[in-house]
Design a protein around this motif. Structure first.
Motif, short mmCIF file in Angstrom:
data_model
loop_
_atom_site.label_atom_id
_atom_site.label_comp_id
_atom_site.label_asym_id
_atom_site.label_seq_id
_atom_site.Cartn_x
_atom_site.Cartn_y
_atom_site.Cartn_z
N GLY A 16 59.00 65.90 84.08
CA GLY A 16 58.25 65.45 82.92
C GLY A 16 57.56 64.13 83.22
N MET A 19 54.90 59.59 78.90
CA MET A 19 54.89 58.13 79.10
C MET A 19 56.16 57.66 79.82
SD MET A 19 53.32 56.70 75.52
CE MET A 19 54.14 57.81 74.38
N VAL A 20 57.31 58.22 79.44
CA VAL A 20 58.57 57.71 80.00
C VAL A 20 58.78 58.22 81.43
CG1 VAL A 20 61.08 57.65 79.70
CG2 VAL A 20 59.59 57.45 77.70
N GLU A 39 55.00 67.61 86.39
CA GLU A 39 54.48 67.68 85.02
C GLU A 39 53.73 69.00 84.83
OE1 GLU A 39 54.59 65.99 82.02
OE2 GLU A 39 53.35 67.69 81.43
N ARG A 40 54.13 69.74 83.79
CA ARG A 40 53.50 71.06 83.62
C ARG A 40 52.17 71.01 82.88
NH1 ARG A 40 58.06 73.63 79.76
NH2 ARG A 40 57.75 72.30 77.97
N ALA A 58 53.15 52.35 68.72
CA ALA A 58 53.24 50.88 68.72
C ALA A 58 54.04 50.49 69.96
CB ALA A 58 53.94 50.41 67.46
N LEU A 141 59.55 72.83 86.28
CA LEU A 141 60.92 73.05 86.73
C LEU A 141 61.30 74.48 86.37
CD1 LEU A 141 63.95 71.26 87.06
CD2 LEU A 141 64.05 72.38 84.86
N ALA A 169 63.08 63.72 82.03
CA ALA A 169 62.18 63.00 81.11
C ALA A 169 61.33 64.07 80.44
CB ALA A 169 61.33 62.00 81.87
N ASP A 170 61.98 65.22 80.13
CA ASP A 170 61.23 66.40 79.69
C ASP A 170 61.22 66.57 78.17
OD1 ASP A 170 63.92 66.91 79.94
OD2 ASP A 170 63.72 68.93 80.76
N ASP A 294 62.75 60.78 75.19
CA ASP A 294 63.09 61.71 74.11
C ASP A 294 64.10 62.78 74.54
OD1 ASP A 294 61.44 60.29 72.47
OD2 ASP A 294 60.31 62.02 71.72
N GLY A 304 58.78 52.38 64.69
CA GLY A 304 57.88 52.44 65.85
C GLY A 304 58.60 52.12 67.15
N GLN A 305 59.82 52.65 67.33
CA GLN A 305 60.61 52.25 68.50
C GLN A 305 60.88 53.38 69.49
OE1 GLN A 305 61.69 49.27 69.60
NE2 GLN A 305 60.55 48.26 67.99
N GLY A 306 60.46 54.62 69.18
CA GLY A 306 60.85 55.78 70.00
C GLY A 306 60.58 55.61 71.48
N VAL A 307 59.33 55.41 71.83
CA VAL A 307 59.02 55.33 73.27
C VAL A 307 59.49 54.00 73.82
CG1 VAL A 307 56.66 54.36 73.27
CG2 VAL A 307 57.32 56.04 74.96
N ASN A 308 59.59 53.00 72.95
CA ASN A 308 60.07 51.69 73.41
C ASN A 308 61.51 51.78 73.90
OD1 ASN A 308 57.78 49.81 72.88
ND2 ASN A 308 57.95 50.78 70.88
C1 LIG Z 1 54.85 60.82 64.09
C2 LIG Z 1 55.41 60.04 65.26
C3 LIG Z 1 55.07 58.70 65.41
C4 LIG Z 1 55.62 57.95 66.47
N1 LIG Z 1 55.30 56.62 66.58
C5 LIG Z 1 55.87 55.87 67.55
C6 LIG Z 1 55.60 54.47 67.69
O1 LIG Z 1 54.82 53.88 66.94
N2 LIG Z 1 56.23 53.76 68.68
C7 LIG Z 1 57.10 54.37 69.54
O2 LIG Z 1 57.69 53.70 70.40
N3 LIG Z 1 57.34 55.70 69.47
C8 LIG Z 1 56.76 56.46 68.50
N4 LIG Z 1 57.03 57.80 68.43
C9 LIG Z 1 57.90 58.42 69.44
C10 LIG Z 1 57.16 58.67 70.75
O3 LIG Z 1 55.98 59.42 70.51
C11 LIG Z 1 58.09 59.42 71.71
O4 LIG Z 1 59.30 58.70 71.80
C12 LIG Z 1 57.47 59.54 73.11
O5 LIG Z 1 56.26 60.25 73.06
C13 LIG Z 1 58.44 60.25 74.04
O6 LIG Z 1 57.95 60.23 75.35
P1 LIG Z 1 58.67 61.02 76.54
O7 LIG Z 1 57.88 60.70 77.76
O8 LIG Z 1 60.13 60.74 76.51
O9 LIG Z 1 58.55 62.55 76.12
P2 LIG Z 1 57.24 63.49 76.02
O10 LIG Z 1 56.05 62.70 75.62
O11 LIG Z 1 57.64 64.63 75.15
O12 LIG Z 1 57.00 63.97 77.51
C14 LIG Z 1 57.75 65.00 78.11
C15 LIG Z 1 56.89 65.59 79.22
O13 LIG Z 1 57.66 66.51 79.97
C16 LIG Z 1 56.86 67.63 80.30
N5 LIG Z 1 57.77 68.76 80.54
C17 LIG Z 1 58.66 69.30 79.67
N6 LIG Z 1 59.37 70.27 80.26
C18 LIG Z 1 58.92 70.36 81.55
C19 LIG Z 1 59.27 71.20 82.65
N7 LIG Z 1 60.23 72.14 82.56
N8 LIG Z 1 58.62 71.02 83.83
C20 LIG Z 1 57.64 70.08 83.94
N9 LIG Z 1 57.27 69.25 82.90
C21 LIG Z 1 57.90 69.39 81.73
C22 LIG Z 1 55.96 67.80 79.08
O14 LIG Z 1 54.78 68.52 79.38
C23 LIG Z 1 55.69 66.35 78.69
O15 LIG Z 1 54.53 65.83 79.28
C24 LIG Z 1 56.49 58.56 67.39
C25 LIG Z 1 56.81 59.92 67.24
C26 LIG Z 1 56.27 60.66 66.19
C27 LIG Z 1 56.64 62.11 66.04
#
Ligand SMILES: Cc1cc2nc3c(=O)[nH]c(=O)nc-3n(C[C@H](O)[C@H](O)[C@H](O)COP(=O)(O)OP(=O)(O)OC[C@H]3O[C@@H](n4cnc5c(N)ncnc54)[C@H](O)[C@@H]3O)c2cc1C
Length: 402
Positions: A16, A19-20, A39-40, A58, A141, A169-170, A294, A304-308
């Protein structure tokens, strides 16, 4: 013992590159480790002049600092990032509010609003330039095996990778987590976050504003194009109905919910609703696998802390690598991973509970709790040391990352 089809094991495979995941790959490569990231669904980053993407986050100061240290913040800011220096939280039913100003703490801002795609895209470009990383875009994967020595990952393309560590990080529906039968605590909120970009009659640059309504919080976050991004939490049925509502009726309801704070509001582009859940994996570490972002924790977006929190996972992982090296141990030893997992799960659980508590507290529309809540907010607004602690927590200072 796991070996990669005769090849040496690399240090980490990251599944994955959201961002993370992308930031994890870059951070570990910069720490001198050999990594591969899969990344798929490749995304293309938005360019200057293109409309701002619907999905924004944020970015707190500690996350901005990590992105700066990784050398990508300047690339992000060169396209666009909107700083906010003030924040106001309003209790609609109780009639009280709480305000924060970066200037009170000598900070340049309280955070930035940035497109998800822009953050991920800038990280990918940096990863592509990095010699210690293989970026496998459009691959997936397929399956993996793990033992005490490492992991072997099979890709949909047929490739096989062997590594000492698998970083999941999927995302929220993590396949890696599911295949390891790691359960989750928490549940869907029955609420969705409706996101849209809004033209404002009276824009208030630099202000992140959130009004808590009994149906859920409504946030207006400033964008670099002068518009606002809204995150409007509502019961899911109502959120879906509002997405489908004719534009004028949608605008009228938004106007009422925002109590005229920004004058007349107009929908600028598309709307979409995202179901919300509280979800904490029961383990962040399983043998040679760790969960980040996530995949490990999903919290209510009201703070606004999810990705943070996901970026804090990475800062803590880098600290763990540095500690291991200082003690002349190889990174990712079992005890180092277990410590990392314990600390990160405890931080994420605390944060998730706090946001969940706020969501419940402000979901109450009447009765003595509303008066007590209003009084509490008023008191805090007049207690600078308490406000400072809250601001520092939101900025990530508690994580020692600022
Ligand atoms: C309405 C809303 C508002 C939000 N606002 C905020 C905010 O203001 N501030 C903040 O910090 N957070 C916010 N968040 C949370 C934030 O968007 C998430 O925490 C963040 O996007 C998670 O990132 P990630 O990289 O962990 O996961 P994801 O962005 O879900 O990335 C996972 C990646 O893995 C890839 N993947 C999955 N399975 C596979 C596989 N088997 N093989 C290859 N690739 C794969 C996917 O394609 C994807 O690109 C908000 C969320 C929502 C729903």
């Amino acid at each position: 013992m796991i070996r990669s089809a005769g090849r040496e094991l690399i240090d980490a495979v990251i599944v994955g590159a959201g961002m993370v995941g992308a930031a994890t790959a870059l951070a570990l490569a910069r720490a001198g480790l050999k990594v591969a990231v899969i990344e798929r669904h490749p995304v293309s980053p938005p360019q200057p002049g293109e409309p701002v993407d619907l999905r924004v986050v944020a970015i707190a100061p500690h996350a901005q600092r990590l992105l700066s240290e990784l050398g990508v913040w300047a690339d992000i800011a060169a396209v666009r990032a909107c700083a906010y220096q003030r924040m106001q939280v309003v209790d609609a039913a109780g009639g009280s509010s709480l305000s924060f100003a970066a200037a009170d703490y000598g900070w340049p801002c309280l955070g930035h609003i940035v497109e998800n795609r822009l953050v991920a895209g800038a990280l990918w470009r940096a990863v592509e330039r990095e010699s210690g990383v293989r970026l496998l875009l459009g691959d997936e994967l397929q399956s993996f095996e793990t033992d005490s020595a490492g992991v072997r990952v099979r890709l949909a393309s047929g490739g096989v990778l062997g590594a000492r560590l698998l970083v999941a990080a999927d995302g929220v529906n993590s396949r890696v987590r599911n295949e390891l039968l790691i359960g989750v605590d928490g549940a869907p909120y029955g609420q969705s976050g409706l996101m849209a970009h809004i033209d404002l009659e009276r824009p208030q640059p630099g202000l992140a504003w959130q009004r808590f309504l009994p149906s859920g919080p409504l946030a207006f976050l400033p964008l670099s194009d002068g518009r606002a991004s809204i995150v409007w939490t509502l019961p899911t049925e109502r959120a879906n109905a509002l997405v489908a509502e004719p534009v004028e009726q949608f605008e009228a309801q938004l106007q009422r919910a925002s109590a005229g704070q920004f004058g007349r509001v107009r929908l600028a582009a598309e709307r979409a609703a995202f179901p919300l859940r509280l979800q904490i994996a029961q383990r962040f570490v399983d043998q040679r696998v760790i969960l980040v972002g996530d995949a490990a924790h999903v919290v209510h977006p009201l703070a606004g802390q999810g990705v943070n929190l996901g970026f804090e996972d990475i800062s803590a992982l880098l600290a763990s690598v540095a500690r291991a090296r200082a003690a002349q141990r190889a990174p990712f030893g079992d005890s180092d991973l277990l410590r990392w997992g314990r600390e990160r799960r405890s931080e994420a659980t605390l944060a998730a509970r706090a946001f969940d508590g706020l969501n419940r507290l402000y979901g109450v529309a009447e009765g003595p709790l509303v008066a007590a809540r209003a009084l509490g907010l008023r008191v805090i607004d007049h207690l600078p040391p308490v406000k400072r602690k809250l601001a520092e927590r939101a900025a990530g200072i508690r994580a020692g990352a600022l």
